[in-house]
Each structure stands twice: as structure tokens, then as C-alpha cells.
Scaffold this active site. Structure first.
Site, PDB file in Angstrom:
ATOM      1  N   HIS A 151       2.879  -6.575  12.883  1.00 44.06           N
ATOM      2  CA  HIS A 151       2.279  -5.500  13.674  1.00 44.06           C
ATOM      3  C   HIS A 151       1.282  -6.094  14.659  1.00 44.06           C
ATOM      4  O   HIS A 151       0.689  -7.139  14.423  1.00 44.06           O
ATOM      5  CB  HIS A 151       1.610  -4.460  12.766  1.00 44.06           C
ATOM      6  CG  HIS A 151       2.600  -3.513  12.167  1.00 44.06           C
ATOM      7  ND1 HIS A 151       2.811  -2.249  12.655  1.00 44.06           N
ATOM      8  CD2 HIS A 151       3.471  -3.670  11.144  1.00 44.06           C
ATOM      9  CE1 HIS A 151       3.756  -1.652  11.955  1.00 44.06           C
ATOM     10  NE2 HIS A 151       4.179  -2.480  11.023  1.00 44.06           N
ATOM     11  N   HIS A 206       7.648  -9.440   9.288  1.00 44.05           N
ATOM     12  CA  HIS A 206       7.507  -8.083   9.833  1.00 44.05           C
ATOM     13  C   HIS A 206       6.067  -7.994  10.332  1.00 44.05           C
ATOM     14  O   HIS A 206       5.135  -7.980   9.536  1.00 44.05           O
ATOM     15  CB  HIS A 206       7.794  -7.078   8.708  1.00 44.05           C
ATOM     16  CG  HIS A 206       7.579  -5.654   9.086  1.00 44.05           C
ATOM     17  ND1 HIS A 206       8.611  -4.797   9.382  1.00 44.05           N
ATOM     18  CD2 HIS A 206       6.440  -4.919   9.200  1.00 44.05           C
ATOM     19  CE1 HIS A 206       8.124  -3.594   9.657  1.00 44.05           C
ATOM     20  NE2 HIS A 206       6.810  -3.645   9.555  1.00 44.05           N
ATOM     21  N   ARG A 252      12.959   3.511  11.897  1.00 49.66           N
ATOM     22  CA  ARG A 252      12.320   3.742  10.600  1.00 49.66           C
ATOM     23  C   ARG A 252      10.794   3.632  10.738  1.00 49.66           C
ATOM     24  O   ARG A 252      10.077   4.621  10.666  1.00 49.66           O
ATOM     25  CB  ARG A 252      12.868   2.743   9.558  1.00 49.66           C
ATOM     26  CG  ARG A 252      12.592   3.141   8.110  1.00 49.66           C
ATOM     27  CD  ARG A 252      11.221   2.752   7.628  1.00 49.66           C
ATOM     28  NE  ARG A 252      10.963   1.315   7.738  1.00 49.66           N
ATOM     29  CZ  ARG A 252       9.772   0.761   7.574  1.00 49.66           C
ATOM     30  NH1 ARG A 252       8.727   1.526   7.312  1.00 49.66           N
ATOM     31  NH2 ARG A 252       9.604  -0.530   7.713  1.00 49.66           N
ATOM     32  N   CYS A 302       1.127   1.953  10.474  1.00 50.06           N
ATOM     33  CA  CYS A 302       0.982   2.281   9.059  1.00 50.06           C
ATOM     34  C   CYS A 302       0.005   3.434   8.959  1.00 50.06           C
ATOM     35  O   CYS A 302      -1.076   3.384   9.535  1.00 50.06           O
ATOM     36  CB  CYS A 302       0.451   1.065   8.307  1.00 50.06           C
ATOM     37  SG  CYS A 302       0.173   1.396   6.568  1.00 50.06           S
ATOM     38  N   ASN A 334       4.545  -2.009  15.810  1.00 53.79           N
ATOM     39  CA  ASN A 334       5.230  -3.274  15.569  1.00 53.79           C
ATOM     40  C   ASN A 334       5.221  -4.120  16.843  1.00 53.79           C
ATOM     41  O   ASN A 334       4.962  -3.630  17.945  1.00 53.79           O
ATOM     42  CB  ASN A 334       6.692  -3.015  15.184  1.00 53.79           C
ATOM     43  CG  ASN A 334       6.827  -2.410  13.799  1.00 53.79           C
ATOM     44  OD1 ASN A 334       6.944  -3.119  12.811  1.00 53.79           O
ATOM     45  ND2 ASN A 334       6.800  -1.092  13.728  1.00 53.79           N
TER      46      ASN A 334
HETATM   47 ZN    ZN Z   1       5.590  -1.944   9.518  1.00 58.83          ZN
END
Ligand code: ZN
Length: 306
Positions: free
Chosen positions: A209, A207, A13, A240, A249
């Protein structure tokens, strides 16, 4: 028995949404099958957004229908609105992840709504899902919780306010996202403690990065603050669209190496994770693939957590 840490693989994703190419559906299915075979128990396989906005996600319904046939796998899909939640339910997703930006700038750019308007939409989604025959978990992913490329600094009090409203409308779990990668270990701990003080165990995950190279340091800060759920992406894919120059990530392979070496079990097999880079490479031949462990090779000193 060692303590368990759950990893949700978000490469299919978060990784594919900004990839320059479009991974063919059949390769994507094989890639997800390989990720599940490596022991990843949760995979975010796509997002139910307009294919005009993100053409890489046009096959998400078909991908979900494939992924739910893989034994033991929790299939997660991103759904930004009620329409997306309906499509995810229809396809058979086990869980939806709803993006909710904490900062106004990112919220308007990414969702075309204010944070509070998006929380109102989350409430509608919770209500709709509750009225269906089959259960589907609902989690919120709070974007820009550690800084924003539009608004800069994000107040901790604002993160607490947004997460408290989300808990109040009935989401089952919540992750704090460092969408643009501006966080650092001390900030991670500060925000985690503040949010947990407000919503308790509804705060589940992080989450992260790796924009500034602090991804694993931030994950370790999360571990020290009691977090046991992390999103990561194979080969460190992702990013992003609103963070120019941002890298992806945290790398699943490196995260697994760190956690297992420290004695946390992840349920994954590092050799098989590295092998799962092959279908990714096949499907996106021009994409940059990162990862210290895959490049150096698994060292002889590595011992999986028992
Ligand atoms: Zn992300």
C-alpha cells in the site's frame, strides 16, 4: 528474453471493498473483462465474506462465474474461512487468497480470531480443498507483516513464525502484505530475506500500500530481494478500513511503467490498462483515481520490455 514479473490486479477486491459506492455487477464484469484484455493474467475479483459486512462483495459468486470464462485468466477470490473457501470452489475460482494477520490487533479486528486460530482455520481449508475433485490453489496473504495500526511495530521473528506455521499446514504460496503501508525499503528487504530463509520459495509475493508514498520504492526493494509477484490496483484503489487516512494499493499503471522501463516483462499493455479506467470511472463516479502515468500520459521515451 527479459525476466517476467507477475502482477495480480486486486482492484476489484481490495479496491472496491472500501469504496463509498457499490459498483453495479454488469459494470464490474466489463471492468474485469477490460483488465484481462490489457494482459493482466491474474485478477483478484472479489471476496467471499458476509454481504452484511461488505455489501460491495455480495455479487462475488456471479463475478467469479463470469471471470472464469475469460481465456487465460487466473481467477482469484479472497476467502477468510472454510465457508468462504466452499463458496469460492462452488463458483469455480482457480485460487483462493486467505488473509492471515501477523499482529494480534489487526487479526482480532479483521477476523475476530487470533493469528494462530486463523492458521488452524487455514489448515481446515487446505484439508477440505484437498478432498475435492477439482484442484484449487491456496495462498495466504499475511496482513500487517510490516507494521500494524493497532499494535504498531511487528517483530520480524513473529512474521517468520506465522509464515512457518502456514507453510507447515500446506499452503502453496504466500504473500507478505503491508496492509497499512508502514513499510520502507530496508524493512521490506529484511522481512523478505528472513521469511525466505525459513520457508524458501513458498514466499512468492508482496502486497503493498502507498500510504506514505513509498509503494513503488518498496516494490523496487522487493525486486532487488528477488520477489517476482506483486499485487497492485488500477488507479491505486483500495485501502484498509483499519488505517484511517491510508491511501490505496500501489498503482498498477505506474508499477507496469516502472517494471517494463527497467526491462521486466509484465505481459500487459499500458495503453489498454489506462483504457480500463473508463469502466471503473463509470461504475464508481465519485471515487478518487490515482496514478502518475495515466495523468501525465505515457512518455515518448517508454519502451515495453521485449
Ligand atoms: Zn490491501
Amino acid at each position: 528474453m527479459s525476466e517476467h514479473v507477475t502482477i495480480c490486479e486486486v482492484g476489484p477486491r481490495d479496491g472496491l471493498q472500501i469504496a463509498k459506492g457499490i459498483m453495479p455487477t454488469e459494470v464490474k464484469k466489463r471492468w474485469i473483462t477490460a483488465l484481462a484484455a490489457a494482459g493482466l493474467a491474474e485478477i483478484e475479483v472479489g471476496s467471499f465474506v458476509s454481504p452484511k459486512l461488505i455489501p460491495q462483495m455480495a455479487d462475488t459468486g456471479e463475478i467469479v462465474r463470469h471471470a472464469i470464462t475469460l481465456p487465460g485468466l487466473t481467477v482469484v477470490a479472497l476467502a477468510p474461512n472454510l465457508r468462504g473457501a466452499m463458496a469460492a470452489y462452488e463458483a469455480g475460482a482457480h485460487r483462493i487468497s486467505i488473509p492471515v494477520s501477523v499482529s494480534m490487533g489487526h487479526s482480532r479486528a479483521n477476523l475476530n480470531r487470533t493469528p494462530d486460530e486463523q492458521i488452524d482455520e487455514v489448515a481446515r481449508m487446505v484439508e477440505w480443498v484437498a478432498a475435492q475433485d477439482r484442484a484449487m490453489q491456496i495462498e495466504a496473504s499475511c496482513s500487517t507483516a510490516f507494521g500494524c495500526s493497532f499494535d504498531g511495530h511487528v517483530e520480524v521473528s513473529e512474521v517468520v513464525r506465522v509464515t512457518a506455521r502456514l507453510a507447515a499446514v500446506g499452503i502453496q504460496g504466500l504473500a507478505l502484505a503491508d496492509t497499512v503501508g508502514y513499510g520502507h525499503p530496508a524493512l521490506i528487504k529484511e522481512v523478505v530475506h528472513a521469511v525466505r530463509g525459513e520457508i524458501g520459495p513458498v514466499l512468492e509475493g508482496l502486497h503493498l500500500h502507498d500510504t506514505m508514498g513509498l509503494g513503488l520504492a518498496n516494490a523496487l526493494a522487493g525486486i532487488e530481494a528477488g520477489i517476482r509477484n506483486f499485487d497492485s490496483a488500477l488507479a491505486g484503489l483500495g485501502g484498509c478500513p483499519f488505517a484511517p487516512g491510508a491511501s490505496g494499493n500501489i498503482v498498477t499503471e505506474d508499477l507496469v511503467f516502472m517494471l517494463e522501463s527497467m526491462g521486466f516483462s509484465t505481459g500487459t499493455d499500458l495503453d489498454k490498462l489506462i483504457a480500463a479506467r473508463a469502466p471503473l470511472r463509470e461504475g464508481l463516479p465519485n471515487e478518487t483515481m490515482r496514478g502518475g502515468v495515466p495523468q501525465a500520459g505515457i512518455p515518448k521515451t517508454f519502451l515495453r520490455a521485449a
